[in-house]
Design an enzyme around this catalytic site. Sequence first.
Site, short mmCIF file in Angstrom:
data_model
loop_
_atom_site.label_atom_id
_atom_site.label_comp_id
_atom_site.label_asym_id
_atom_site.label_seq_id
_atom_site.Cartn_x
_atom_site.Cartn_y
_atom_site.Cartn_z
N TYR A 1 0.80 -1.22 0.00
CA TYR A 1 0.00 0.00 0.00
C TYR A 1 0.84 1.28 0.00
CZ TYR A 1 -3.73 3.29 1.10
OH TYR A 1 -4.60 4.36 1.06
N LYS B 1 1.05 4.09 -3.19
CA LYS B 1 0.64 5.48 -3.11
C LYS B 1 1.79 6.42 -3.46
CE LYS B 1 -3.67 4.87 -2.19
NZ LYS B 1 -4.70 5.23 -3.20
#
Length: 247
Positions: A167, A171
């Site tokens: 994650y 990002k």
Amino acid sequence: MNDGTIALITGANKGLGRAAARRLAGRGMTVLIGSRDRARGAEAAEALGADGGDLRAVALDVTDAATIEAVAGEIGERFGRLDVLVNNAGVSGFPGRTSPGTADLELVRRVFETNVLGVIAVTDAMLPLLSRSPAARVVNVSSGVGSLTFMTDPGHYMSRLPGHVAYPPSKAALNALTVQYARDLRERGILVNACTPGPCATDFTRHLGLALTRSADDGAAIVERLATLGADGPTGGFFDDEGAVPW
């Protein structure tokens, strides 16, 4: 932007995407609620439309090229253009399975497929429609964990979070992607920015076990702000409620 503005939000049947849909519809925009499950999207559109907004559901899976092309075709036929694209759909990837040294690589691939490649696929498919808008805006919903500065600053709480290889890196990649699109689309008048909504109490954060008081509507405020920038607004930036976020 208000009446007559057409906006598409991916992953908008719940959480932050739904809150952003409510905010943009409240400005008089026609908001297309992208959802992998059209029925859930329709439920969200009906509930939010009870306040008088113009919200419509479209079946859109950012990892499925067929649904992306179908939605682009539908928007082209119905409206002829797209004014606002909010790339909100994202997955966390079960943090317990993405620790450095023991990561499930297939899971990591799925996270990047949605959070990075999905944004490329949707944005590229919508670009011809965005190019027909007099003032198109693209908002990529990122996260503070995508900030390398936050994650390496000993004084910032994010630097003390456990390491994860899916994650946060996805990002950070999304932030870099935002800069590349902004550079190429600036001359067309299309402003492209990333934002971090902050830690909001939604289904997305439920597994963290944190006592979060920030609501999805609070987080959607920065999405609304970037989606409605004037011609002199920034592009290629990363923002939260307080302003620019360091890369």
